[in-house]
Scaffold this motif. Structure first.
Motif, PDB file in Angstrom:
ATOM      1  N   GLN A 308       9.917   4.828  -8.466  1.00  0.00           N
ATOM      2  CA  GLN A 308       9.209   4.793  -7.170  1.00  0.00           C
ATOM      3  C   GLN A 308       7.627   4.709  -7.222  1.00  0.00           C
ATOM      4  O   GLN A 308       6.752   4.078  -6.710  1.00  0.00           O
ATOM      5  N   MET A 309       7.036   5.658  -8.088  1.00  0.00           N
ATOM      6  CA  MET A 309       5.727   5.701  -8.520  1.00  0.00           C
ATOM      7  C   MET A 309       5.115   4.568  -9.181  1.00  0.00           C
ATOM      8  O   MET A 309       3.983   4.412  -8.521  1.00  0.00           O
ATOM      9  N   ALA A 310       5.749   4.082  -9.914  1.00  0.00           N
ATOM     10  CA  ALA A 310       5.373   2.811 -10.427  1.00  0.00           C
ATOM     11  C   ALA A 310       5.404   1.790  -9.456  1.00  0.00           C
ATOM     12  O   ALA A 310       4.542   0.802  -9.448  1.00  0.00           O
ATOM     13  N   GLU A 311       6.377   1.712  -8.707  1.00  0.00           N
ATOM     14  CA  GLU A 311       6.593   0.588  -7.466  1.00  0.00           C
ATOM     15  C   GLU A 311       5.476   0.756  -6.582  1.00  0.00           C
ATOM     16  O   GLU A 311       4.767  -0.231  -5.877  1.00  0.00           O
ATOM     17  N   ALA A 312       5.134   2.161  -6.243  1.00  0.00           N
ATOM     18  CA  ALA A 312       4.131   2.273  -5.105  1.00  0.00           C
ATOM     19  C   ALA A 312       2.758   2.025  -5.648  1.00  0.00           C
ATOM     20  O   ALA A 312       1.798   1.529  -4.801  1.00  0.00           O
ATOM     21  N   LEU A 313       2.464   1.996  -7.206  1.00  0.00           N
ATOM     22  CA  LEU A 313       1.243   1.487  -7.510  1.00  0.00           C
ATOM     23  C   LEU A 313       1.169   0.006  -7.318  1.00  0.00           C
ATOM     24  O   LEU A 313       0.038  -0.503  -7.060  1.00  0.00           O
ATOM     25  N   LEU A 314       2.283  -0.748  -7.373  1.00  0.00           N
ATOM     26  CA  LEU A 314       2.000  -2.154  -7.106  1.00  0.00           C
ATOM     27  C   LEU A 314       1.917  -2.591  -5.750  1.00  0.00           C
ATOM     28  O   LEU A 314       1.385  -3.717  -5.548  1.00  0.00           O
ATOM     29  N   GLN A 315       2.470  -1.549  -4.808  1.00  0.00           N
ATOM     30  CA  GLN A 315       2.594  -1.918  -3.432  1.00  0.00           C
ATOM     31  C   GLN A 315       1.215  -1.676  -2.563  1.00  0.00           C
ATOM     32  O   GLN A 315       1.054  -2.154  -1.650  1.00  0.00           O
ATOM     33  N   THR A 316       0.499  -0.512  -3.152  1.00  0.00           N
ATOM     34  CA  THR A 316      -0.718  -0.243  -2.574  1.00  0.00           C
ATOM     35  C   THR A 316      -1.831  -1.083  -2.215  1.00  0.00           C
ATOM     36  O   THR A 316      -2.060  -2.134  -3.007  1.00  0.00           O
ATOM     37  N   GLU A 317      -2.318  -0.939  -1.022  1.00  0.00           N
ATOM     38  CA  GLU A 317      -3.477  -1.673  -0.656  1.00  0.00           C
ATOM     39  C   GLU A 317      -4.888  -0.998  -0.469  1.00  0.00           C
ATOM     40  O   GLU A 317      -5.768  -1.486   0.165  1.00  0.00           O
ATOM     41  N   ASP A 318      -4.745   0.370  -1.003  1.00  0.00           N
ATOM     42  CA  ASP A 318      -5.713   1.293  -0.798  1.00  0.00           C
ATOM     43  C   ASP A 318      -6.491   1.689  -2.315  1.00  0.00           C
ATOM     44  O   ASP A 318      -5.639   1.731  -3.261  1.00  0.00           O
ATOM     45  N   ARG A 319      -7.711   1.239  -2.348  1.00  0.00           N
ATOM     46  CA  ARG A 319      -8.219   1.310  -3.727  1.00  0.00           C
ATOM     47  C   ARG A 319      -8.242   2.821  -4.407  1.00  0.00           C
ATOM     48  O   ARG A 319      -7.839   2.731  -5.805  1.00  0.00           O
ATOM     49  N   GLU A 320      -8.435   3.862  -3.575  1.00  0.00           N
ATOM     50  CA  GLU A 320      -8.702   5.166  -4.005  1.00  0.00           C
ATOM     51  C   GLU A 320      -7.187   5.484  -4.500  1.00  0.00           C
ATOM     52  O   GLU A 320      -6.954   6.259  -5.479  1.00  0.00           O
ATOM     53  N   GLU A 321      -6.232   5.061  -3.609  1.00  0.00           N
ATOM     54  CA  GLU A 321      -4.755   5.608  -3.883  1.00  0.00           C
ATOM     55  C   GLU A 321      -4.289   4.939  -5.234  1.00  0.00           C
ATOM     56  O   GLU A 321      -3.714   5.685  -6.173  1.00  0.00           O
ATOM     57  N   ALA A 322      -4.900   3.758  -5.312  1.00  0.00           N
ATOM     58  CA  ALA A 322      -4.616   2.844  -6.722  1.00  0.00           C
ATOM     59  C   ALA A 322      -5.120   3.601  -7.778  1.00  0.00           C
ATOM     60  O   ALA A 322      -4.440   3.676  -8.918  1.00  0.00           O
ATOM     61  N   GLU A 323      -6.364   3.850  -7.777  1.00  0.00           N
ATOM     62  CA  GLU A 323      -6.961   4.722  -8.888  1.00  0.00           C
ATOM     63  C   GLU A 323      -6.151   5.885  -9.307  1.00  0.00           C
ATOM     64  O   GLU A 323      -6.108   6.293 -10.572  1.00  0.00           O
ATOM     65  N   ARG A 324      -5.709   6.710  -8.283  1.00  0.00           N
ATOM     66  CA  ARG A 324      -5.158   8.089  -8.464  1.00  0.00           C
ATOM     67  C   ARG A 324      -3.857   7.723  -9.278  1.00  0.00           C
ATOM     68  O   ARG A 324      -3.375   8.466 -10.135  1.00  0.00           O
ATOM     69  N   MET A 325      -3.087   6.721  -8.618  1.00  0.00           N
ATOM     70  CA  MET A 325      -1.694   6.538  -9.407  1.00  0.00           C
ATOM     71  C   MET A 325      -1.851   6.057 -10.383  1.00  0.00           C
ATOM     72  O   MET A 325      -0.997   6.223 -11.384  1.00  0.00           O
ATOM     73  N   ALA A 326      -2.753   4.971 -10.717  1.00  0.00           N
ATOM     74  CA  ALA A 326      -3.068   4.507 -12.115  1.00  0.00           C
ATOM     75  C   ALA A 326      -3.232   5.801 -13.230  1.00  0.00           C
ATOM     76  O   ALA A 326      -2.603   5.804 -14.370  1.00  0.00           O
ATOM     77  N   ALA A 327      -4.265   6.565 -12.920  1.00  0.00           N
ATOM     78  CA  ALA A 327      -4.377   7.722 -13.564  1.00  0.00           C
ATOM     79  C   ALA A 327      -3.086   8.532 -13.931  1.00  0.00           C
ATOM     80  O   ALA A 327      -2.944   8.981 -15.144  1.00  0.00           O
TER      81      ALA A 327
END
Ligand SMILES: [Mn+2]
Length: 595
Positions: A308-327
């Motif tokens: 779900q964590m990887a799926e969430a990174l693909l689905q997010t539309e929030d840049r900050e959230e994407a940065e945090r999840m990618a890290a």
């Protein structure tokens, strides 16, 4: 030791060269890859998105699209049942994005790798039903989910299977001893899987995301959504194709070629962030980068946390959230790497102590190894010992294991003959997963080894040389021409060139970790060039010393005249340094060939 073989396929290389404005050497390399008709050559060299096969040829596609459109137009919630690996995560995203674009409501769910294991299960079906979902569409799994599909049907849901795995079969032996495969499908409303025998689709090598891409293509077409929206999904399909280790042949090559070109400049937040956190900021991201950097990061989530964590990174539309999840994904992959090294070292010890290396099929069970890492460890051991390897780890009397095989052995068929020993099993010719009772492990080891039919010869790695080619044929133009063969990867490896006799004028070990051998080599016609070797330098030194003595070896490193004469396989490239461009070769294999 490995066996060197020169490909000897015949064809009129000059005519092909002229027809396609390429060099005869390039024509020869393509012939070695099994291309025959002129149309095959054209598609290989210049194939574009217009050359992708017609997805409506997939069996049950039209029916599946009709049901999916119906669910969308009725406003039903659609459950996308995916898998926890890269292919699962990306095919889930492709369906999710596609269904939303077509006006539907959907969510993606994957099973828990540790507690549930692979495939659609009753929990996912039950939850979908209580959430009010009227339709389940699977991706990268489902072809073997008989019970869960039956349950969903009993609950009145529409079920569409999209998958690329083998159809389950039972082997029946008739009175004449002939084996007949009896195939078994889940009772879904539509089953879209190119591996079905009666599927007329011309290519069965798509990954799960490739099949999902085809589904969304048809959905977009019937909804009048422009092609450009479909092509935005290409980078996702390409990543999954490479990460799921599909052969880069036929339309997979086109998908990966065009997908990678779009990947470097993708506007997608999740991919952008991950690419940046992996340190891959560049013009072009290669299949190698995907297979060894991007893919493992997305996989790490399903291995050590949840997909779900990887799926969430693909689905997010929030840049900050994407940065945090990618890290988070990158650091999760870092721990995965460290744990893999520990498991691999434990495996090497065990293999030596218990003399497992004597078996043609090596089977071992590790203590305290994270079960999602056993497949990676099996893959490394396979590379090292060049034989099929199955690695497992035990919990509560049950061993969960993963196997990796070599070309000479179909692991899926081998395991199929031992299905009575397993609680669960599934997979392909080259890779499989299984669970079994502890007491069955030794029986499995004996039975597989007795029945494998592998000879010493079939366990010798073979190096397929495309073209024996003297250095003087290499030019900048030729190196650039080789780019036409990309993307390289499984099923479309970098061509291998070779020359039998190189005198090594000079050698030195360079690099931060002292792991690169840099040489100046000269062939029989007196042409010299810089050569780099990234392999086992100690083994190379030992070989030189064995044939020519320590003195010759020392002279080679001192740059003094010496008798060292070695055969190399190589790949040519251009070295840019200080504004100067020079030709060089990268050595892959070495041996000494007597004159
Ligand atoms: Mn897959």
């Amino acid at each position: 030791m490995e066996k060197w073989m020169v490909a000897a396929r015949k064809a009129d290389f000059n005519r092909l060269a002229e027809t396609f404005s390429i060099s005869p050497v390039l024509a020869r390399i393509m012939v070695n890859r099994g291309l025959k008709e002129d149309e095959d050559f054209r598609r290989y060299l210049y194939g574009d998105l217009g050359d992708l096969h017609d997805g409506s040829l997939l069996k049950d596609m039209n029916k599946g699209i009709r049901l999916l459109r119906q669910a969308i137009s009725e406003g039903q919630l659609i459950c996308i049942a995916s898998d926890f690996d890269v292919d699962g995560v990306f095919s889930g995203y492709i369906l999710w994005q596609g269904i939303r674009m077509a006006g539907g409501r959907a969510y993606v769910i994957a099973p828990d790798r540790i507690h549930e294991g692979y495939g659609l299960n009753e929990r996912i079906v039950g939850e979908a039903h209580s959430k009010g979902a009227g339709c389940i569409i699977t991706c990268d799994n489902g072809i073997a989910a008989m019970e869960a599909v039956t349950t969903a049907k009993e609950l009145g849901m529409t079920v569409i299977i999209t998958d690329h795995h083998e159809v389950i079969y039972q082997s029946n032996i008739d009175e004449n001893g002939n084996v007949k495969k009896i195939y078994e499908l889940p009772e879904a409303d539509a089953v879209i899987d190119p591996k079905q025998e009666d599927c007329p689709y011309p290519f069965d090598g798509l990954c799960g995301a490739g099949v999902a891409f085809k589904v969304i293509e048809q959905l977009y077409m019937s909804n009048g959504i422009p092609k450009e929206n479909l092509y935005e999904l290409l980078p996702f399909t390409a990543i999954a194709t490479v990460a799921d280790v599909m052969d880069l042949v036929d339309e997979n090559r086109i998908i990966v070629k065009y997908g990678l070109h779009r990947l470097a400049k993708t506007p997608h937040l999740g991919l952008q962030s991950l690419i940046r956190h992996c340190g891959l900021n560049k013009e072009y991201i290669s299949a190698y980068n995907v297979g060894f950097v991007i893919g493992p990061c997305f996989n790490a989530a399903g291995r050590l946390d949840t997909a779900q964590m990887a799926e969430a990174l693909l689905q997010t539309e929030d840049r900050e959230e994407a940065e945090r999840m990618a890290a988070d994904l990158v650091s999760l992959n870092q721990s995965r790497k460290e744990m893999t090294v520990l498991g691999y070292e434990q495996a090497l010890e065990k293999i030596a102590k218990e003399e497992i290396y004597k078996d043609k099929i090596m089977i071992l069970c590790l203590e305290d190894c994270h079960e999602s890492l056993v497949g990676i460890i099996a893959g490394r051991l396979k590379e090292k010992y060049y034989r099929p390897v199955i690695v497992g780890t035990e919990a509560n009397g049950i061993i969960k294991a993963s196997g990796r095989s070599i070309e000479a052995y179909n692991m899926y068929e081998g395991l199929s003959e031992c299905r009575d020993l397993f609680e669960r099993f599934g997979g392909h010719a080259m890779a499989a997963g299984m669970s079994l009772k502890v007491e069955n492990l030794e029986i499995l080891r004996r039975r597989l080894n007795e029945k494998c039919g592998l000879t010493e010869e079939s366990l010798m790695p073979v190096v397929h040389i495309d073209v024996p080619m003297p250095l003087e044929y290499i030019s900048e133009g030729f190196v650039q021409e080789l780019e036409l063969l990309e993307p390289f990867g499984k099923g479309n490896s970098k061509p291998i060139f070779a020359e039998r006799h190189f005198n090594i004028l000079r050698a030195s070990v360079i690099g931060k970790n002292k792991n690169v051998l840099k040489m100046i080599v000269k062939n029989d016609s007196g042409v010299s060039m810089e050569a780099l070797y990234f392999g086992d330098i100690a083994a190379f030194d030992a070989c030189v010393e064995a044939f020519y003595g320590l003195e010759a070896r020392n002279k080679m490193y001192a740059g003094l005249p010496n008798p060292v004469d070695m055969a190399f396989t190589y790949y040519p490239s251009i070295n840019e340094f200080g504004g100067r461009r020079t030709l060089q070769i990268t050595v892959q294999h070495f041996q000494r060939i007597q004159r």
